[in-house]
Enzyme design. Structure first.
Site, PDB file in Angstrom:
ATOM      1  N   ARG A   1       0.577  -1.255   0.151  1.00 35.56           N
ATOM      2  CA  ARG A   1      -0.009   0.309  -0.141  1.00 35.56           C
ATOM      3  C   ARG A   1       1.047   1.632  -0.130  1.00 35.56           C
ATOM      4  O   ARG A   1       0.215   2.484  -0.261  1.00 35.56           O
ATOM      5  CB  ARG A   1      -1.065  -0.589   1.469  1.00 35.56           C
ATOM      6  CG  ARG A   1      -1.631   0.931   1.454  1.00 35.56           C
ATOM      7  CD  ARG A   1      -2.669   1.957   0.234  1.00 35.56           C
ATOM      8  NE  ARG A   1      -3.958  -0.100   0.015  1.00 35.56           N
ATOM      9  CZ  ARG A   1      -4.788  -0.079  -0.834  1.00 35.56           C
ATOM     10  NH1 ARG A   1      -4.570   0.823  -1.158  1.00 35.56           N
ATOM     11  NH2 ARG A   1      -5.522  -1.591  -0.370  1.00 35.56           N
TER      12      ARG A   1
ATOM     13  N   HIS B   1      -5.196  -3.902   4.863  1.00 34.12           N
ATOM     14  CA  HIS B   1      -5.220  -2.895   3.391  1.00 34.12           C
ATOM     15  C   HIS B   1      -3.677  -2.751   3.356  1.00 34.12           C
ATOM     16  O   HIS B   1      -3.280  -1.996   2.499  1.00 34.12           O
ATOM     17  CB  HIS B   1      -6.043  -1.798   4.297  1.00 34.12           C
ATOM     18  CG  HIS B   1      -6.404  -0.573   3.816  1.00 34.12           C
ATOM     19  ND1 HIS B   1      -5.402   0.300   3.307  1.00 34.12           N
ATOM     20  CD2 HIS B   1      -7.164  -0.950   2.397  1.00 34.12           C
ATOM     21  CE1 HIS B   1      -6.300   1.391   2.430  1.00 34.12           C
ATOM     22  NE2 HIS B   1      -6.977   0.036   1.870  1.00 34.12           N
ATOM     23  N   CYS B   2      -2.482  -2.344   4.621  1.00 42.50           N
ATOM     24  CA  CYS B   2      -1.758  -2.307   4.576  1.00 42.50           C
ATOM     25  C   CYS B   2      -0.501  -2.987   3.589  1.00 42.50           C
ATOM     26  O   CYS B   2       0.212  -1.985   2.649  1.00 42.50           O
ATOM     27  CB  CYS B   2      -0.443  -2.447   6.015  1.00 42.50           C
ATOM     28  SG  CYS B   2      -1.589  -0.915   7.210  1.00 42.50           S
ATOM     29  N   ALA B   3      -0.927  -3.771   3.346  1.00 39.78           N
ATOM     30  CA  ALA B   3      -0.119  -5.489   2.311  1.00 39.78           C
ATOM     31  C   ALA B   3      -0.839  -5.504   1.047  1.00 39.78           C
ATOM     32  O   ALA B   3      -0.451  -6.330   0.298  1.00 39.78           O
ATOM     33  CB  ALA B   3      -0.212  -6.470   3.474  1.00 39.78           C
TER      34      ALA B   3
END
Length: 399
Positions: free
Chosen positions: A145, A387-389
């Site tokens: 992300r 979401h970060c990944a």
């Protein structure tokens, strides 16, 4: 001066002069991504940690690019294979297992491309299986992300915004991750827009209808954008992502590696509807609960770009006493979920009541999509989440 020592992501619990943005044609085949000239914003210096642009290059402002909302159809999801033992230590095998499981879950809904170093690609293929495509591209860590491009669309089609990733303000080694956006766009022949500011994809959230959410702590920070005012950063958002209104919340600076990314605090679940991370029942007050309280106050009185009052849906964190191996760096935010084609990928932490409640709420907020819960406790131990990944490539004609 070399890169700073590596560090793990840590806990997220407890303007007219900006018109000349850089548009670079990402079509070279030498892997460098240097496929065209770049232009510095008029009257502005390159952002901290970003490359020094050269004269020339067209402005994309006339093309009226905009960032599609995540719930729009995707061509694919990008992810990255964590590469460094010096970052993850003995947790690296377990973190890779979580990444493989997450990639497989998303691949049940849409194509997944996993970026991996050449000497680690075979291992990634073996663990992820045939449903996940592995592309050899040198990465340092898994946070696609933030390291990957943020995609926008316009009359000329798809482009990727390169936000000049600088290791969250120089907090982690990033020699390779700083080039991921450029190299990925070059690999796929997608035009590159070099931002006049420095930041990360997890630091913005859009509704697809002209509104953007962000934390001041992340963007109005000298570790990314020294001497740059909030107004100038807001102007850059408007040009880069096609928004007309930015809703700022305060956030928390200097307490986690991201300086409080918005994608673990507040997200648009629908136009004029925001889901907000909240402390669990009985959680003692701290800087994070204060940040959530401040965000609740701001969002509760805010309107979006179309003048609609925002509805705030509160989503409490799980009970940390019920999460195995949570540790001090654990991010337990259900807000850090991912919307893909026909699905919603939601974290499962081990507090069954809280996990099921979050899945139910997010399912109701995204009708017609199948909710899939994925255990990500090893990823979360590094301070990030689903979401970060992940990073979506929106579907446009010809992509």
């Amino acid at each position: 001066m070399g890169n700073p020592p590596p560090s793990r992501r840590t806990v997220l619990r407890a303007g007219a002069g900006l018109a000349a943005l850089t548009l670079v044609d990402g079509c070279s085949s030498d892997g460098s991504g240097d496929a065209g000239s770049t232009a510095s914003p008029a009257g502005a210096s390159p952002a901290a940690g970003g490359p020094s642009p050269a004269p020339g290059g067209p402005s994309p402002s006339a093309a009226r690019v905009a960032m599609p909302v995540e719930s729009q159809p995707h061509t694919r999801t990008f992810m990255a294979w964590p590469a460094l033992e010096e970052v993850w230590g003995d947790q690296l095998p377990d973190v890779r297992g979580d990444i493989a499981g997450l990639a497989q879950a998303i691949a049940g809904f849409e194509p997944v491309v996993l970026l991996a170093r050449g000497d680690q690609a075979d291992q990634a293929r073996q663990q992820c299986g045939s449903s996940v495509e592995v592309v050899e591209l040198t990465v340092d860590d898994l946070w696609a992300r933030d390291t990957g491009p943020t995609f926008v669309t316009g009359p000329q089609g798809l482009a990727g915004v390169d936000l000049n990733f600088n290791g969250w303000g120089g907090k982690q080694t990033h020699a390779n991750d700083s080039q991921v956006a450029r190299n990925l766009l070059d690999h796929y022949g997608i035009p590159r827009i070099q931002a006049p500011i420095t930041g990360e994809g997890g630091g913005i959230e859009v509704d697809g209808e002209g509104t953007l959410l962000a934390t001041e702590s992340c963007w109005v920070n000298d570790n990314r954008n020294p001497g740059t005012s909030r107004d100038r950063i807001e102007q850059a958002f408007e040009q880069l992502f096609g928004v007309t209104k930015v809703v700022w919340v305060k956030g928390v600076a200097g307490q986690d590696i991201t300086d409080c990314h918005i994608d673990a605090l507040a997200r648009f679940a629908a136009p004029a509807t925001v889901v907000l991370h909240r402390p669990g029942t009985g959680t003692p007050p701290d800087v994070w609960s204060a940040a959530s309280d401040q965000a609740l106050q701001v969002l509760g009185s805010a309107t979006d770009a179309k003048g609609r009052k925002l509805q705030v849906v509160q989503l409490p964190e799980p009970d940390f006493d019920l999460i195995q191996g949570s540790g001090k760096n654990f991010l337990a935010s259900y807000v850090n979920y991912y919307v893909c084609n026909g699905g919603v990928i939601v974290p499962r932490y081990g507090d069954q009541a809280a996990d099921d409640y979050a899945a139910g709420v997010l399912g109701d907020l995204h009708p017609g999509r199948k909710v899939t819960q994925v255990s990500i406790n090893h990823i979360a131990s590094g301070g990030g989440g689903i979401h970060c990944a992940t990073q979506q490539q929106p579907a446009v004609a010809g992509s």
